[in-house]
Scaffold this motif. Structure first.
Motif, PDB file in Angstrom:
ATOM      1  N   PRO A  95       0.831  -1.206   0.000  1.00  0.00           N
ATOM      2  CA  PRO A  95       0.000   0.000   0.000  1.00  0.00           C
ATOM      3  C   PRO A  95       0.867   1.259   0.000  1.00  0.00           C
ATOM      4  O   PRO A  95       1.864   1.338   0.706  1.00  0.00           O
ATOM      5  N   GLY A  96       0.499   2.198  -0.849  1.00  0.00           N
ATOM      6  CA  GLY A  96       1.230   3.450  -0.951  1.00  0.00           C
ATOM      7  C   GLY A  96       2.344   3.417  -1.982  1.00  0.00           C
ATOM      8  O   GLY A  96       2.833   4.453  -2.403  1.00  0.00           O
ATOM      9  N   ALA A  97       2.769   2.232  -2.376  1.00  0.00           N
ATOM     10  CA  ALA A  97       3.822   2.091  -3.386  1.00  0.00           C
ATOM     11  C   ALA A  97       3.230   1.494  -4.661  1.00  0.00           C
ATOM     12  O   ALA A  97       3.915   0.833  -5.422  1.00  0.00           O
ATOM     13  N   ASP A  98       1.938   1.725  -4.862  1.00  0.00           N
ATOM     14  CA  ASP A  98       1.262   1.155  -6.017  1.00  0.00           C
ATOM     15  C   ASP A  98       0.233   2.135  -6.570  1.00  0.00           C
ATOM     16  O   ASP A  98      -0.069   3.146  -5.958  1.00  0.00           O
ATOM     17  N   VAL A  99      -0.262   1.809  -7.755  1.00  0.00           N
ATOM     18  CA  VAL A  99      -1.298   2.599  -8.412  1.00  0.00           C
ATOM     19  C   VAL A  99      -2.477   1.673  -8.664  1.00  0.00           C
ATOM     20  O   VAL A  99      -2.329   0.631  -9.298  1.00  0.00           O
ATOM     21  N   ASP A 100      -3.638   2.049  -8.153  1.00  0.00           N
ATOM     22  CA  ASP A 100      -4.863   1.279  -8.362  1.00  0.00           C
ATOM     23  C   ASP A 100      -5.381   1.585  -9.766  1.00  0.00           C
ATOM     24  O   ASP A 100      -5.654   2.736 -10.095  1.00  0.00           O
ATOM     25  N   LEU A 101      -5.499   0.577 -10.594  1.00  0.00           N
ATOM     26  CA  LEU A 101      -5.965   0.755 -11.968  1.00  0.00           C
ATOM     27  C   LEU A 101      -7.463   0.508 -12.116  1.00  0.00           C
ATOM     28  O   LEU A 101      -7.983   0.457 -13.227  1.00  0.00           O
ATOM     29  N   GLY A 102      -8.144   0.366 -11.003  1.00  0.00           N
ATOM     30  CA  GLY A 102      -9.601   0.252 -11.016  1.00  0.00           C
ATOM     31  C   GLY A 102     -10.099  -1.160 -11.236  1.00  0.00           C
ATOM     32  O   GLY A 102      -9.432  -1.996 -11.831  1.00  0.00           O
ATOM     33  N   GLU A 103     -11.279  -1.406 -10.714  1.00  0.00           N
ATOM     34  CA  GLU A 103     -11.913  -2.715 -10.907  1.00  0.00           C
ATOM     35  C   GLU A 103     -12.189  -2.925 -12.389  1.00  0.00           C
ATOM     36  O   GLU A 103     -12.694  -2.039 -13.074  1.00  0.00           O
ATOM     37  N   GLN A 104     -11.860  -4.103 -12.869  1.00  0.00           N
ATOM     38  CA  GLN A 104     -12.106  -4.470 -14.257  1.00  0.00           C
ATOM     39  C   GLN A 104     -13.037  -5.677 -14.287  1.00  0.00           C
ATOM     40  O   GLN A 104     -13.075  -6.457 -13.353  1.00  0.00           O
ATOM     41  N   ARG A 105     -13.776  -5.815 -15.362  1.00  0.00           N
ATOM     42  CA  ARG A 105     -14.657  -6.973 -15.518  1.00  0.00           C
ATOM     43  C   ARG A 105     -14.153  -7.829 -16.668  1.00  0.00           C
ATOM     44  O   ARG A 105     -13.778  -7.314 -17.721  1.00  0.00           O
ATOM     45  N   ALA A 106     -14.124  -9.115 -16.449  1.00  0.00           N
ATOM     46  CA  ALA A 106     -13.755 -10.077 -17.495  1.00  0.00           C
ATOM     47  C   ALA A 106     -14.982 -10.923 -17.802  1.00  0.00           C
ATOM     48  O   ALA A 106     -15.722 -11.307 -16.893  1.00  0.00           O
ATOM     49  N   ARG A 107     -15.192 -11.183 -19.066  1.00  0.00           N
ATOM     50  CA  ARG A 107     -16.311 -12.017 -19.501  1.00  0.00           C
ATOM     51  C   ARG A 107     -15.778 -13.112 -20.419  1.00  0.00           C
ATOM     52  O   ARG A 107     -15.800 -12.970 -21.635  1.00  0.00           O
ATOM     53  N   PRO A 108     -15.294 -14.200 -19.823  1.00  0.00           N
ATOM     54  CA  PRO A 108     -14.750 -15.277 -20.650  1.00  0.00           C
ATOM     55  C   PRO A 108     -15.833 -15.966 -21.469  1.00  0.00           C
ATOM     56  O   PRO A 108     -16.981 -16.063 -21.033  1.00  0.00           O
ATOM     57  N   VAL A 109     -15.454 -16.422 -22.640  1.00  0.00           N
ATOM     58  CA  VAL A 109     -16.384 -17.151 -23.499  1.00  0.00           C
ATOM     59  C   VAL A 109     -16.777 -18.441 -22.777  1.00  0.00           C
ATOM     60  O   VAL A 109     -15.939 -19.195 -22.314  1.00  0.00           O
ATOM     61  N   GLY A 110     -18.060 -18.639 -22.620  1.00  0.00           N
ATOM     62  CA  GLY A 110     -18.555 -19.852 -21.986  1.00  0.00           C
ATOM     63  C   GLY A 110     -18.393 -19.898 -20.483  1.00  0.00           C
ATOM     64  O   GLY A 110     -18.549 -20.942 -19.872  1.00  0.00           O
ATOM     65  N   GLY A 111     -18.079 -18.771 -19.867  1.00  0.00           N
ATOM     66  CA  GLY A 111     -17.904 -18.748 -18.415  1.00  0.00           C
ATOM     67  C   GLY A 111     -18.624 -17.566 -17.794  1.00  0.00           C
ATOM     68  O   GLY A 111     -19.163 -16.709 -18.490  1.00  0.00           O
ATOM     69  N   ALA A 112     -18.616 -17.532 -16.490  1.00  0.00           N
ATOM     70  CA  ALA A 112     -19.267 -16.444 -15.771  1.00  0.00           C
ATOM     71  C   ALA A 112     -18.346 -15.222 -15.708  1.00  0.00           C
ATOM     72  O   ALA A 112     -17.125 -15.350 -15.592  1.00  0.00           O
ATOM     73  N   ALA A 113     -18.933 -14.042 -15.783  1.00  0.00           N
ATOM     74  CA  ALA A 113     -18.170 -12.797 -15.667  1.00  0.00           C
ATOM     75  C   ALA A 113     -17.633 -12.674 -14.242  1.00  0.00           C
ATOM     76  O   ALA A 113     -18.229 -13.172 -13.291  1.00  0.00           O
TER      77      ALA A 113
END
Length: 72
Positions: free
Chosen positions: A31-49
């Motif tokens: 913590p403090g030595a990083d940059v938060d790039l934000g929550e991302q969503r993945a939607r794999p083919v044939g799988g749950a997001a």
């Protein structure tokens, strides 16, 4: 940090997906030595997001040098 396209989530380790390690150089983050790039969503083919939480090193020059050394 310069804006770069995020790598495909399928190419990242679980630690990188969860924000424990940098998505660019794989270095362990604190913590403090990083940059938060934000929550991302993945939607794999044939799988749950699902959500993933990328983070990067705050020091871009050091991160780039590490990534080059490790071939990340």
């Amino acid at each position: 940090m310069a804006v770069k396209a995020l790598p495909p989530v399928s190419e990242l380790t679980e630690q990188q997906q969860r924000g424990w390690r940098c998505i660019w150089c794989r270095y362990p983050l604190t913590p403090g030595a990083d940059v938060d790039l934000g929550e991302q969503r993945a939607r794999p083919v044939g799988g749950a997001a699902y959500s993933w939480f990328p983070r990067a090193c705050a020091d871009e020059a050091t991160c780039t040098a590490r990534a080059r050394r490790t071939g990340a």
